[in-house]
Design a protein around this motif. Sequence first.
Motif, PDB file in Angstrom:
ATOM      1  N   ILE A  12       0.968  -1.174  -0.078  1.00 55.54           N
ATOM      2  CA  ILE A  12      -0.044   0.039  -0.221  1.00 55.54           C
ATOM      3  C   ILE A  12       0.843   1.218   0.002  1.00 55.54           C
ATOM      4  CG2 ILE A  12      -1.683   1.300   1.190  1.00 55.54           C
ATOM      5  CD1 ILE A  12      -2.776  -1.317  -0.239  1.00 55.54           C
ATOM      6  N   LEU A  13       1.950   1.419   0.785  1.00 51.15           N
ATOM      7  CA  LEU A  13       2.767   2.493   0.660  1.00 51.15           C
ATOM      8  C   LEU A  13       3.352   2.568  -0.715  1.00 51.15           C
ATOM      9  CD1 LEU A  13       4.360   4.604   2.213  1.00 51.15           C
ATOM     10  CD2 LEU A  13       6.101   2.988   2.765  1.00 51.15           C
ATOM     11  N   ASN A  14       3.838   1.627  -1.109  1.00 50.69           N
ATOM     12  CA  ASN A  14       4.493   1.687  -2.675  1.00 50.69           C
ATOM     13  C   ASN A  14       3.640   2.364  -3.604  1.00 50.69           C
ATOM     14  OD1 ASN A  14       6.896   0.604  -2.162  1.00 50.69           O
ATOM     15  ND2 ASN A  14       6.430  -1.400  -2.674  1.00 50.69           N
ATOM     16  N   TYR A  15       1.972   1.731  -3.377  1.00 49.06           N
ATOM     17  CA  TYR A  15       1.076   2.417  -4.268  1.00 49.06           C
ATOM     18  C   TYR A  15       0.974   3.947  -4.280  1.00 49.06           C
ATOM     19  CZ  TYR A  15      -3.905   3.255  -5.689  1.00 49.06           C
ATOM     20  OH  TYR A  15      -4.957   3.846  -6.336  1.00 49.06           O
ATOM     21  N   THR A  56       2.936  12.420   2.923  1.00 43.58           N
ATOM     22  CA  THR A  56       1.664  12.286   2.492  1.00 43.58           C
ATOM     23  C   THR A  56       1.451  10.673   2.149  1.00 43.58           C
ATOM     24  OG1 THR A  56       1.657  14.702   1.299  1.00 43.58           O
ATOM     25  CG2 THR A  56      -0.090  13.027   0.677  1.00 43.58           C
ATOM     26  N   ALA A  57       2.358   9.995   1.530  1.00 45.53           N
ATOM     27  CA  ALA A  57       2.418   8.781   1.199  1.00 45.53           C
ATOM     28  C   ALA A  57       2.065   7.840   2.333  1.00 45.53           C
ATOM     29  CB  ALA A  57       3.617   8.002   0.229  1.00 45.53           C
ATOM     30  N   LYS A  58       3.009   8.263   3.376  1.00 47.89           N
ATOM     31  CA  LYS A  58       2.777   7.335   4.635  1.00 47.89           C
ATOM     32  C   LYS A  58       1.342   7.902   5.430  1.00 47.89           C
ATOM     33  CE  LYS A  58       7.679   7.300   5.626  1.00 47.89           C
ATOM     34  NZ  LYS A  58       8.868   7.871   6.501  1.00 47.89           N
ATOM     35  N   ASP A  59       1.004   8.823   5.313  1.00 46.52           N
ATOM     36  CA  ASP A  59      -0.250   9.335   5.976  1.00 46.52           C
ATOM     37  C   ASP A  59      -1.273   8.546   5.274  1.00 46.52           C
ATOM     38  OD1 ASP A  59       0.993  10.888   7.640  1.00 46.52           O
ATOM     39  OD2 ASP A  59       0.552  12.778   6.625  1.00 46.52           O
ATOM     40  N   LEU A  60      -1.389   8.489   4.133  1.00 49.31           N
ATOM     41  CA  LEU A  60      -2.505   7.880   3.220  1.00 49.31           C
ATOM     42  C   LEU A  60      -2.323   6.441   3.370  1.00 49.31           C
ATOM     43  CD1 LEU A  60      -2.481  10.163  -0.091  1.00 49.31           C
ATOM     44  CD2 LEU A  60      -4.379   9.971   1.663  1.00 49.31           C
ATOM     45  N   THR A  61      -1.314   5.932   3.462  1.00 55.94           N
ATOM     46  CA  THR A  61      -1.285   4.541   3.995  1.00 55.94           C
ATOM     47  C   THR A  61      -1.698   3.905   5.330  1.00 55.94           C
ATOM     48  OG1 THR A  61       0.666   4.215   2.430  1.00 55.94           O
ATOM     49  CG2 THR A  61       0.335   2.431   4.091  1.00 55.94           C
ATOM     50  N   ALA A 118      -7.574   2.530  -0.802  1.00 56.26           N
ATOM     51  CA  ALA A 118      -6.275   3.488  -1.250  1.00 56.26           C
ATOM     52  C   ALA A 118      -6.596   4.192  -2.337  1.00 56.26           C
ATOM     53  CB  ALA A 118      -4.889   2.610  -1.366  1.00 56.26           C
ATOM     54  N   GLY A 119      -7.267   3.565  -3.326  1.00 54.23           N
ATOM     55  CA  GLY A 119      -7.520   4.422  -4.543  1.00 54.23           C
ATOM     56  C   GLY A 119      -8.652   5.770  -4.255  1.00 54.23           C
ATOM     57  N   ASN A 120      -9.484   5.138  -3.499  1.00 51.07           N
ATOM     58  CA  ASN A 120     -10.595   6.204  -2.945  1.00 51.07           C
ATOM     59  C   ASN A 120      -9.995   7.476  -2.228  1.00 51.07           C
ATOM     60  OD1 ASN A 120     -12.712   4.931  -4.515  1.00 51.07           O
ATOM     61  ND2 ASN A 120     -13.268   3.658  -2.685  1.00 51.07           N
ATOM     62  N   LEU A 121      -9.160   6.968  -1.347  1.00 48.27           N
ATOM     63  CA  LEU A 121      -8.313   7.902  -0.388  1.00 48.27           C
ATOM     64  C   LEU A 121      -7.733   8.873  -1.273  1.00 48.27           C
ATOM     65  CD1 LEU A 121      -7.301   5.995   2.700  1.00 48.27           C
ATOM     66  CD2 LEU A 121      -8.811   7.860   2.668  1.00 48.27           C
ATOM     67  N   LEU A 122      -6.903   8.350  -2.258  1.00 52.27           N
ATOM     68  CA  LEU A 122      -6.094   9.176  -3.168  1.00 52.27           C
ATOM     69  C   LEU A 122      -6.945   9.991  -4.021  1.00 52.27           C
ATOM     70  CD1 LEU A 122      -3.359   9.484  -4.096  1.00 52.27           C
ATOM     71  CD2 LEU A 122      -3.565   7.966  -6.041  1.00 52.27           C
ATOM     72  N   LYS A 123      -8.138   9.608  -4.723  1.00 53.16           N
ATOM     73  CA  LYS A 123      -8.902  10.501  -5.320  1.00 53.16           C
ATOM     74  C   LYS A 123      -9.447  11.572  -4.550  1.00 53.16           C
ATOM     75  CE  LYS A 123     -10.390   6.940  -8.273  1.00 53.16           C
ATOM     76  NZ  LYS A 123     -11.536   6.015  -8.771  1.00 53.16           N
ATOM     77  N   ASN A 124      -9.869  11.279  -3.143  1.00 50.68           N
ATOM     78  CA  ASN A 124     -10.497  12.182  -2.419  1.00 50.68           C
ATOM     79  C   ASN A 124      -9.404  13.358  -1.899  1.00 50.68           C
ATOM     80  OD1 ASN A 124     -12.775  10.962  -2.471  1.00 50.68           O
ATOM     81  ND2 ASN A 124     -12.711   9.880  -0.576  1.00 50.68           N
ATOM     82  N   MET A 170       5.471  -0.364 -11.998  1.00 47.41           N
ATOM     83  CA  MET A 170       5.788   0.342 -10.667  1.00 47.41           C
ATOM     84  C   MET A 170       5.551  -0.512  -9.790  1.00 47.41           C
ATOM     85  SD  MET A 170       4.598   4.137 -11.422  1.00 47.41           S
ATOM     86  CE  MET A 170       5.404   5.314 -12.636  1.00 47.41           C
ATOM     87  N   GLN A 171       4.379  -1.413  -9.699  1.00 49.74           N
ATOM     88  CA  GLN A 171       4.090  -2.065  -8.610  1.00 49.74           C
ATOM     89  C   GLN A 171       4.578  -3.525  -8.606  1.00 49.74           C
ATOM     90  OE1 GLN A 171       0.062  -0.806  -8.238  1.00 49.74           O
ATOM     91  NE2 GLN A 171       0.552   0.053  -6.186  1.00 49.74           N
ATOM     92  N   GLY A 172       4.911  -3.917 -10.055  1.00 53.43           N
ATOM     93  CA  GLY A 172       5.532  -5.218 -10.518  1.00 53.43           C
ATOM     94  C   GLY A 172       4.329  -6.349 -10.516  1.00 53.43           C
ATOM     95  N   TYR A 173       3.170  -5.926 -10.676  1.00 53.37           N
ATOM     96  CA  TYR A 173       2.018  -6.705 -10.905  1.00 53.37           C
ATOM     97  C   TYR A 173       2.246  -7.485 -12.468  1.00 53.37           C
ATOM     98  CZ  TYR A 173       0.067  -5.445  -6.388  1.00 53.37           C
ATOM     99  OH  TYR A 173      -0.264  -5.186  -4.952  1.00 53.37           O
TER     100      TYR A 173
END
Length: 179
Positions: free
Chosen positions: A30-33, A43-48, A76-82, A138-141
């Motif tokens: 999630i942090l990598n995302y 910000t990345a850490k807070d959102l994680t 995570a996607g919804n939090l990022l959008k918001n 970036m995430q290697g999926y």
Amino acid sequence: MSTDYWLIQKIKKGNTEACDELVSKYYKDILNYFTYRCVNKETAKDLTQDTFLKFFEHIYEYQFQNKTKNYLYTIAGNLLKNSFAGKNTVSLDEYIENGGEICEQADKYNALIDRTDFASVLNKLPDDLKKCISMYYMQGYKQKEISIMLGISLPLVKYRIKRAKKILEKLMEGEDYDA
């Protein structure tokens, strides 16, 4: 049953160690995302952290379907959008002015500039293309995993990655693209 199933059952019964185990299992993903989508590491850490808080806030409503990681990515996607709704990408100058980390070594500094430039170009992609190419490179999926996580067909994932690569090539060369 999977490990996640048993962890969630323990969490629902109030076992805090199970919470820690679940967070440890998925925190890095999630942090990598967020790291690839936010210029600021804080910000990345807070959102994680917010992602896991949201998950635990609604744990009693969560119906286990062996897709815990997918569910976390959805949150995570919804939090990022918001969190970035209506905001433009942050320039390197703004990042430095706002107290972002300034790399002391030249190679780290150049990597930050390259990443910031690429992030701004990546942000010009339509969301569906950006999501697929980010998850793949970036995430290697694997493409099949992306297909499952996004709930779309494998051929559509392949098309979106190919299309995104073509657009990114044009954008990195300073050209416009036709949507």
